[in-house]
Design a protein around this motif. Structure first.
Motif, PDB file in Angstrom:
ATOM      1  N   TYR A 170      -3.834   1.593  -7.863  1.00  0.00           N
ATOM      2  CA  TYR A 170      -2.782   2.194  -7.085  1.00  0.00           C
ATOM      3  C   TYR A 170      -2.220   3.546  -7.291  1.00  0.00           C
ATOM      4  CZ  TYR A 170       1.569   2.682  -4.482  1.00  0.00           C
ATOM      5  OH  TYR A 170       2.582   3.041  -3.684  1.00  0.00           O
ATOM      6  N   GLU A 178      -7.427  -6.073  -9.136  1.00  0.00           N
ATOM      7  CA  GLU A 178      -7.358  -4.688  -9.534  1.00  0.00           C
ATOM      8  C   GLU A 178      -7.499  -4.418 -11.166  1.00  0.00           C
ATOM      9  OE1 GLU A 178      -4.542  -2.880  -7.195  1.00  0.00           O
ATOM     10  OE2 GLU A 178      -5.766  -2.588  -5.385  1.00  0.00           O
ATOM     11  N   ASP A 187       0.701  -1.246  -0.041  1.00  0.00           N
ATOM     12  CA  ASP A 187       0.151  -0.073  -0.160  1.00  0.00           C
ATOM     13  C   ASP A 187       0.805   1.096   0.169  1.00  0.00           C
ATOM     14  OD1 ASP A 187      -2.561  -1.033  -0.099  1.00  0.00           O
ATOM     15  OD2 ASP A 187      -2.694  -1.415   2.109  1.00  0.00           O
ATOM     16  N   GLY A 229       3.685   0.460  -3.387  1.00  0.00           N
ATOM     17  CA  GLY A 229       3.365  -0.236  -4.817  1.00  0.00           C
ATOM     18  C   GLY A 229       3.230  -1.765  -4.729  1.00  0.00           C
ATOM     19  N   ARG A 230       2.353  -2.134  -5.554  1.00  0.00           N
ATOM     20  CA  ARG A 230       2.151  -3.964  -5.603  1.00  0.00           C
ATOM     21  C   ARG A 230       3.446  -4.325  -6.421  1.00  0.00           C
ATOM     22  NH1 ARG A 230      -1.775  -1.200  -2.799  1.00  0.00           N
ATOM     23  NH2 ARG A 230      -3.955  -1.658  -3.701  1.00  0.00           N
ATOM     24  N   TRP A 277      -3.643  -7.597  -6.396  1.00  0.00           N
ATOM     25  CA  TRP A 277      -3.209  -7.019  -7.842  1.00  0.00           C
ATOM     26  C   TRP A 277      -3.867  -7.577  -9.130  1.00  0.00           C
ATOM     27  CZ3 TRP A 277       0.052  -9.853 -11.390  1.00  0.00           C
ATOM     28  CH2 TRP A 277       0.611  -8.924 -12.199  1.00  0.00           C
ATOM     29  N   THR A 332      -8.781   1.197  -2.086  1.00  0.00           N
ATOM     30  CA  THR A 332      -7.561   0.897  -2.627  1.00  0.00           C
ATOM     31  C   THR A 332      -6.170   1.269  -1.964  1.00  0.00           C
ATOM     32  OG1 THR A 332      -8.303   1.360  -4.961  1.00  0.00           O
ATOM     33  CG2 THR A 332      -6.056   1.374  -4.797  1.00  0.00           C
ATOM     34  N   SER A 333      -6.534   2.530  -1.285  1.00  0.00           N
ATOM     35  CA  SER A 333      -5.496   3.202  -0.201  1.00  0.00           C
ATOM     36  C   SER A 333      -5.148   1.943   0.948  1.00  0.00           C
ATOM     37  CB  SER A 333      -5.984   4.636  -0.061  1.00  0.00           C
ATOM     38  OG  SER A 333      -6.942   4.456   0.853  1.00  0.00           O
TER      39      SER A 333
END
Length: 480
Positions: free
Chosen positions: A200, A135, A81, A84-85, A132, A415-416
């Motif tokens: 993200y 999304e 988070d 990044g993924r 991931w 998402t956050s």
């Protein structure tokens, strides 16, 4: 000026070749975790025989992996988070692969124990593959494709059982450890082609980068983007009174909420802000119910795997008057494990049918209550055929419920805080995996089959109630 969100862009372009490539990469990550979990069923007895360690130390080899996964699931969620993924996927994969190979060269038990704990930390990041992948999936396809994604878990269990069946007969447990780490290392060369999640990127105010990813999806899928300009959120008329419901919180966020989240991130840092968001008034109920649901589903799933191996020995030993169950060595262990793993296939099919028909909540409590029904007759000793049939059915619906839960959790959180929320919930699930053998299998070995099954019944029933009480149905909803 026309605008659109990432959800609208994904729905407009549809599920295509790009998502299939993401599915293949994320699915391999899911296979890796599944193989490392199944590995625990085979390595302990072999290490105990070679190094003459106690039964308690043999069990500790499994416990430390789950302990590492507990820490890793939470830690990698924060990393995902905040940074990044893609960064999370790369470093968790490298860590798990490296520690897995090193553990094959362990000179003694203590070194093996430490390295397997580190493997658990690395594998603990596997849940990020789920978030991931989801999304990138349009809302209307998410349920079906999550079930297909979960097939990779079953592939991993079958692959590991097959690998152990072949390798142990001609080589040693060290080769099994090394070969189990191989799929994880195969992910690293393809890292350069993996995209960052556009959701993200939007949360990080990197809309231009998100647009590049969406354009790449459009080109690969041979589709077109919607007309207009990409935005992170849409203006929505949201009542910011004290009566704001949790359901409203999951609608597209307003400017005021975005400003608040940015202020939280600036003051506390990404990870702490995400954790505070999970425990906020609006998400607290979903968070607590998810924590218990993950604990109960892990307890039930891993417990059923153990029951399959332990129950017949327990019945035989207790009937003969022994007070402690000592599992017999069975030359068909790998074959039996291979066959029982196939029970997950009908569970995946059932969840695929139910998840987009009845919705997430109803699918979960329906299958959990049916799991109660399957194992209920086992409070009394049954013949071997009926026991196998009941455990087969119970494992099928337990797998189906767990699959839907893994879909539901990323859909609930914004998402956050998505990877943090799913990571902490997954970590709490690992506690269920640690506790299960201590409670249920311990009772079986002490000839308390009725009490062990009643513990399962209670946990499963309460999990079904928790799923019924979830405040949000996420079927067909956007992920932010």
């Amino acid at each position: 000026m026309e605008t659109y969100t990432t959800d609208e862009a994904l729905e407009f372009m549809g599920f295509g070749k790009f998502q299939l490539l993401v599915l293949a990469y994320a699915g391999m990550g899911w296979v890796v975790e599944s193989m490392e979990i199944m590995l625990l069923s085979f390595v302990g007895p072999l290490v105990r025989e070679e190094w003459n360690i106690s039964a308690e130390n043999e069990s500790l080899l499994s416990s430390v992996v789950f302990a590492g996964m507990l820490i890793g699931a939470s830690g990698w969620g924060f990393v995902s988070d905040k940074y990044g993924r893609r960064i999370c996927l790369l470093f968790s994969t490298m860590f798990a692969s490296g520690m897995g190979f090193l553990s094959a060269f362990s000179p003694n038990y203590s070194c093996l124990l430490a390295l397997r704990f580190l493997v658990g930390i690395g594998v603990g990041g596997a849940h990020v593959f789920t978030s991931w992948f989801l999304e990138f999936v349009p809302a209307q396809n998410r349920g079906t494709w999550m079930v297909i994604f979960s097939c990779f878990w079953t592939i991993g269990t079958i692959l590991e059982a097959s690998l152990a069946w072949v390798v142990i007969s001609v080589l040693s447990w060290r080769w099994l450890l090394a070969l189990t780490a191989l799929p994880c290392s195969l992910l690293i060369p393809f890292f350069g082609t993996t995209p960052e999640s556009p959701r993200y990127l939007c949360v990080q105010n990197r809309t231009s980068d998100a647009m590049l990813v969406l354009e790449r999806i459009a080109i690969t899928n041979q589709a077109a983007l919607p007309p207009g300009v990409l935005i992170y959120h849409q203006e929505a008329k949201v009542d910011h009174s004290d009566l704001t419901s949790e359901k409203e919180d999951l609608l597209p966020v307003s400017e005021k909420e975005c400003t608040f989240d940015n202020a939280m991130s600036f003051k506390y840092g990404g990870g702490i802000a995400a954790l505070l968001r999970l425990l906020s008034r609006k998400l607290l109920r979903s968070t607590l119910l998810l924590w218990f649901a993950f604990f109960a589903n892990s307890f039930a799933y891993y417990g059923l795997v153990l029951l399959t191996a332990q129950l017949s020995d327990a019945n035989r030993s207790c009937t003969s008057g022994q007070t402690n169950v000592v599992p017999q060595k069975d030359v068909n262990l790998y074959k039996d494990t291979f066959i029982t793993s196939l029970a997950e296939v009908p569970g995946l099919i059932l969840s695929a049918v139910l998840v987009d028909w009845f919705g997430r909540k109803a699918s979960m409590w329906f299958m959990l209550f049916h799991c109660c029904a399957f194992i209920g007759p086992l409070v009394l000793q049954q013949n071997e055929l009926l026991t196998t049939v009941l455990l087969f059915g119970a494992r099928a619906v337990a797998m189906g419920s767990f699959t839907v839960l893994c879909l539901y959790a990323p859909e609930v959180y914004p998402t956050s805080a998505r990877s943090t929320g799913v990571g902490i919930a997954t970590a709490i699930g690992r506690i269920g995996g640690v506790v299960c053998p201590l409670v249920a299998v311990g009772m079986l070995r002490s000839c308390h089959q009725m009490e062990a099954i009643l513990v399962f019944e209670l946990v499963l029933f309460l999990a079904g109630v928790a799923c019924f009480l979830f405040p949000i149905e996420t079927k067909g909803r956007g992920m932010d």
